[in-house]
Each structure stands twice: as structure tokens, then as C-alpha cells.
Write an enzyme that holds these catalytic residues in place. Structure first.
Site, mmCIF file in Angstrom:
data_model
loop_
_atom_site.group_PDB
_atom_site.id
_atom_site.type_symbol
_atom_site.label_atom_id
_atom_site.label_comp_id
_atom_site.label_asym_id
_atom_site.label_seq_id
_atom_site.Cartn_x
_atom_site.Cartn_y
_atom_site.Cartn_z
ATOM 1 N N SER A 175 0.797 -1.225 0.094
ATOM 2 C CA SER A 175 0.069 -0.086 0.061
ATOM 3 C C SER A 175 0.818 1.142 -0.072
ATOM 4 O O SER A 175 0.306 2.252 -0.228
ATOM 5 C CB SER A 175 -0.877 -0.171 1.205
ATOM 6 O OG SER A 175 -0.164 -0.123 2.478
ATOM 7 N N HIS A 176 2.255 1.060 0.071
ATOM 8 C CA HIS A 176 3.060 2.354 -0.088
ATOM 9 C C HIS A 176 4.312 2.011 -0.691
ATOM 10 O O HIS A 176 5.141 2.590 -0.710
ATOM 11 C CB HIS A 176 3.551 2.781 1.459
ATOM 12 C CG HIS A 176 2.444 3.221 2.348
ATOM 13 N ND1 HIS A 176 1.561 2.502 3.029
ATOM 14 C CD2 HIS A 176 1.905 4.466 2.503
ATOM 15 C CE1 HIS A 176 0.550 3.126 3.744
ATOM 16 N NE2 HIS A 176 0.794 4.235 3.301
ATOM 17 N N GLU A 218 -4.815 0.988 1.604
ATOM 18 C CA GLU A 218 -5.569 -0.553 1.709
ATOM 19 C C GLU A 218 -6.908 -0.477 1.139
ATOM 20 O O GLU A 218 -7.558 -1.179 0.441
ATOM 21 C CB GLU A 218 -5.641 -0.974 3.050
ATOM 22 C CG GLU A 218 -4.165 -1.529 3.549
ATOM 23 C CD GLU A 218 -3.750 -2.793 2.743
ATOM 24 O OE1 GLU A 218 -4.745 -3.630 1.963
ATOM 25 O OE2 GLU A 218 -2.540 -2.942 2.668
HETATM 26 P P1 NDP Z 1 -1.175 -3.513 9.430
HETATM 27 O O1 NDP Z 1 -2.385 -3.555 10.137
HETATM 28 O O2 NDP Z 1 -1.035 -4.406 8.170
HETATM 29 O O3 NDP Z 1 0.038 -4.055 10.221
HETATM 30 C C1 NDP Z 1 -0.078 -3.144 11.681
HETATM 31 C C2 NDP Z 1 1.082 -3.816 12.327
HETATM 32 O O4 NDP Z 1 0.840 -5.109 13.004
HETATM 33 C C3 NDP Z 1 2.389 -4.254 11.644
HETATM 34 O O5 NDP Z 1 3.603 -3.853 12.372
HETATM 35 C C4 NDP Z 1 2.424 -5.599 11.146
HETATM 36 O O6 NDP Z 1 3.605 -6.266 11.182
HETATM 37 C C5 NDP Z 1 1.357 -6.257 12.549
HETATM 38 N N1 NDP Z 1 0.616 -7.247 12.391
HETATM 39 C C6 NDP Z 1 0.018 -7.286 11.376
HETATM 40 N N2 NDP Z 1 -0.683 -8.700 11.569
HETATM 41 C C7 NDP Z 1 -0.432 -9.039 12.846
HETATM 42 C C8 NDP Z 1 -0.881 -10.066 13.497
HETATM 43 N N3 NDP Z 1 -1.661 -11.110 13.201
HETATM 44 N N4 NDP Z 1 -0.034 -10.492 14.620
HETATM 45 C C9 NDP Z 1 0.683 -9.536 15.182
HETATM 46 N N5 NDP Z 1 1.232 -8.384 14.385
HETATM 47 C C10 NDP Z 1 0.609 -8.081 13.301
HETATM 48 O O7 NDP Z 1 -1.144 -2.083 9.004
HETATM 49 P P2 NDP Z 1 -1.924 -0.747 8.742
HETATM 50 O O8 NDP Z 1 -2.986 -1.118 7.846
HETATM 51 O O9 NDP Z 1 -2.432 -0.395 10.032
HETATM 52 O O10 NDP Z 1 -0.763 0.129 8.147
HETATM 53 C C11 NDP Z 1 -0.185 -0.009 6.831
HETATM 54 C C12 NDP Z 1 1.028 0.973 6.791
HETATM 55 O O11 NDP Z 1 0.304 2.305 6.316
HETATM 56 C C13 NDP Z 1 1.791 1.099 7.959
HETATM 57 O O12 NDP Z 1 3.347 0.979 7.384
HETATM 58 C C14 NDP Z 1 1.625 2.531 8.071
HETATM 59 O O13 NDP Z 1 2.705 3.437 8.555
HETATM 60 C C15 NDP Z 1 1.208 3.232 6.806
HETATM 61 N N6 NDP Z 1 0.478 4.315 6.936
HETATM 62 C C16 NDP Z 1 0.830 5.726 6.580
HETATM 63 C C17 NDP Z 1 0.281 6.828 6.616
HETATM 64 C C18 NDP Z 1 0.827 8.162 6.202
HETATM 65 O O14 NDP Z 1 0.184 9.078 6.479
HETATM 66 N N7 NDP Z 1 2.036 7.977 5.679
HETATM 67 C C19 NDP Z 1 -1.113 6.930 7.136
HETATM 68 C C20 NDP Z 1 -1.518 5.530 7.756
HETATM 69 C C21 NDP Z 1 -0.930 4.121 7.396
HETATM 70 P P3 NDP Z 1 3.841 -6.623 9.509
HETATM 71 O O15 NDP Z 1 4.647 -5.278 9.171
HETATM 72 O O16 NDP Z 1 5.045 -7.617 9.830
HETATM 73 O O17 NDP Z 1 2.959 -6.982 8.758
#
Ligand code: NDP
Length: 340
Positions: free
Chosen positions: A50-51, A191
């Protein structure tokens, strides 16, 4: 699968170079293009799609409309031994942070902590690249970013917060750092856009339509609707804290103050970022990274096999062996953007 939708693999360095060419060809300075290309290729490599390259049209739309300055040179001021202010001067947040690298190192070495408040910046990427490198050097890092109002507060109907992500990284003795990186909305906006592209419904509870009614239609959520914060009122309060840390403390805009003005089509939100870097050795904790390892072992013994960051590191390992998977049509599209 048609010939056009064939998946191929590309080496990290080749994708990074292609992205750098695209950025330079579209009005970004060479030094900032280096930073953005490494960041975006890193997201694609780590499966943070997504990024990754999906964001390139958004970057270019912001550059083309003049909404963001690809040549901005950030102004860095150390206003106390540990507090660093950055005015990104309407440039990209990652370039602004890079400009403060030496000041951050100096502050942490002298005082054990650096508080880095960036305003007037565009953050359009994942946050893990901003914190993981510090943990690789034995430091703790936590960062907060706000954005564009597209998230309703708990119980509300009108967007006030951005998707307001938080990322945290810590060293672990004998292992890759533990990195948590998450939006405070139920789902990151990128996403939702991937769901919209695939016409895939969102899980119930993800967002609302323009009237504030619950909706699982990604198009309704994106077109006038909004996302919910995660975790009910508790998640909503964390979004509030991120908003204040990133948007108010830094002198940046609050998410609801942000709009694209006349720059129709621009996508990079202009807001703020707060980063805190801590030397854990100052805590008198007798081997902090070993304590983290102990806790991670206990989590696994307790049944949590999948720790944050695990999926990304696995993607990274696969990409180092096989290359980064990419659709051939996407690669050809990127080549046209680089004017190949
Ligand atoms: P996710 O919900 O995919 O994941 C969030 C965190 O939880 C990650 O560290 C992930 O690890 C971990 N994780 C995921 N599934 C599990 C699980 N089953 N058990 C334990 N840990 C888990 O992320 P988001 O969708 O909330 O965000 C996605 C990205 O979007 C992020 O990188 C965020 O920085 C970015 N973002 C950027 C914004 C901006 O303004 N620049 C705004 C909003 C979001 P892993 O990485 O290994 O999957």
C-alpha cells in the site's frame, strides 16, 4: 492470466534506480529522489504494497500540481540539546528527516534522547523506514504522523483525524529489530484504495459513507465517506494523541486543517511528524535488548508466533533471494514514467 498480467521479478537495486529516474524526471532533486526511491522500493520489497509503487501516481500528481516541492531543502534547528525542529519547507518528510541525521546522532550521544518535530512536510509512505534504522543501531525510536481528515472520531460522523499512524522500533539481542507500524484507523487509506481497485468489500466496521452511515463499500468510504478509528473509544483516543503530537506539537497542521486548495489531484497530505529516539542504555536496565529478546521468547511461548514485523522480514528475505515480484505491465508503466 493474460500475457500482460505476467508476474516477473526485479532486483531491489534495479527498482530503486528506476524509481529514482521517475522522481528526477518529475521534478525531484537528485538527493531527495535517492531517499524516496529507496523508501518506495523498500516498501515494495517488504510487501508493504500500500506504500510501494502503487503510490507513484500520487507522488507525481502532487509534484505536477505544485502541491509539494521536490527540491525543498529542509531547515534544521537544534533548539535545545535534545530538541530538534525541522521545517520541511513543503518538501517530503523523509528528506527532511535525513537532513537532521547528524543533529539526531549528536543529541542522542549527548543527552540520551532526541525529540524531532517536523512541520510543513509531506509523508506519503509507511513509517517503519523512519524507525527501523535506529533500532539496528541499538536505539529505540517511536514516531507519529498526522495527515488529511478521513477518519471519524469514536461515535462521530464527520472526519477529523487522518489515519494517524504510529511506528515503534526496538533492538532485540541476536535478532532483527522488533518493529510495530500501524495506522490508528481500522485500515490504512492505501488499503481501502487497493480494495476499491479490486472492487472488494471492506470488513464490517471499517468505515462510513458520506452521511456517516456504516459502509463496507470502499468507493463510498473514499468518496465523501471516512474510516473508523481502531479499537473503539480507546483507539480514537490514541488517534487524538497522534494528532496532537504530530500536528500540534510540531507546528504542523491538524488533519482537519489540511486541504489541497487549487491543487486538484494532489495526494500527499501536508502535515507534521514527531520522532523520538532514545538510547536505552541510559535506563540502567542491564542489557535492554536482551530483556526485549526475553519478552519476545515469552510471547512466542504464550502462543503469539507472529510478532509485528515478521511478515515484512519474510518478504524482504524472499525478495533478496528471488527479486521483488512485480506485474510486467506495472514495470512497463513505470518505465514510461521514467521516459525510457
Ligand atoms: P497492518 O494492520 O497491516 O499492520 C500493523 C502492524 O501489525 C504491523 O507492524 C504488522 O507487522 C503487525 N501485524 C499485522 N498482523 C499481525 C498479526 N496477526 N499479529 C501480530 N502483528 C501483526 O498495518 P496498517 O494497515 O495499520 O498500516 C499499513 C501501513 O500504512 C503502515 O506502514 C503505516 O505506516 C502506513 N500508513 C501511513 C500513513 C501516512 O500518512 N504516511 C497513514 C496511515 C498508515 P508486519 O509489518 O510484519 O505486517
Amino acid at each position: 492470466m493474460t500475457a500482460e498480467r505476467t508476474e516477473i521479478h526485479i532486483a531491489f537495486e534495479a527498482l530503486e534506480l528506476l524509481l529514482k529516474e521517475i522522481f528526477i524526471h518529475n521534478g525531484v532533486s537528485c538527493s531527495t529522489a535517492d531517499i524516496l526511491a529507496a523508501n518506495c522500493a523498500g516498501c515494495e520489497r517488504d510487501g508493504a504494497i500500500s506504500h510501494g509503487i502503487f503510490r507513484i501516481p500520487g507522488y507525481l500528481a502532487s509534484l505536477k500540481t505544485g502541491w509539494v516541492d521536490g527540491h525543498a531543502v529542509a531547515e534544521v534547528s537544534s533548539v535545545s540539546p535534545s530538541f530538534i525542529r525541522i521545517d520541511a519547507r513543503n518538501g517530503f518528510a523523509q528528506a527532511a528527516l535525513a537532513a537532521a541525521a547528524k543533529d539526531i546522532d549528536t543529541a542522542v550521544a549527548r543527552t540520551g534522547i532526541a525529540v524531532v518535530a517536523t512541520r510543513n512536510s509531506h509523508h506519503f509512505s509507511a513509517l517503519w523506514p523512519d524507525v527501523e534504522p535506529f533500532a539496528r543501531r541499538g536505539l529505540l525510536a517511536i514516531t507519529f504522523v498526522n495527515g488529511l481528515a478521513n477518519v471519524v472520531p469514536h461515535g462521530g460522523h464527520t472526519p477529523v483525524y487522518g489515519t494517524n499512524p504510529v511506528a515503534f522500533a526496538t533492538p532485540i539481542a541476536g535478532a532483527d529489530p522488533l518493529v510495530v507500524d500501524q495506522a490508528t484507523s481500522v485500515m490504512a487509506n492505501g488499503e481501502v484504495r487497493l480494495h476499491a481497485l479490486a472492487n472488494r468489500p471492506l470488513p464490517p466496521g471499517t468505515g462510513v459513507d458520506r452521511a456517516g452511515n456504516p459502509s463496507t463499500d470502499p468507493h463510498q468510504v473514499l468518496e465523501g465517506g471516512a474510516l473508523n478509528t481502531f479499537g473503539g473509544y480507546k483507539g480514537s483516543s490514541i488517534a487524538l494523541m497522534v494528532e496532537l503530537m504530530a500536528g500540534a506539537l510540531t507546528g504542523g497542521q491538524l488533519s482537519f486543517e489540511n486541504d489541497f486548495g487549487d491543487c486538484i489531484g494532489a495526494q500527499t497530505p501536508k502535515a507534521g511528524q514527531l520522532l523520538i529516539v532514545i538510547d536505552p542504555d541510559r535506563g540502567g536496565n542491564f542489557g535492554f535488548s536482551r530483556r526485549v529478546a526475553l519478552l519476545c521468547d515469552r510471547l512466542r511461548e504464550a502462543g503469539q508466533e507472529r510478532l509485528p514485523g515478521k511478515r515484512r522480514y519474510e518478504s524482504r528475505l524472499n525478495a533478496s533471494q528471488l527479486g521483488i515480484p512485480i506485474l510486467e505491465e506495472d514495470l512497463r508503466y513505470l518505465e514510461t514514467l521514467a521516459d525510457h
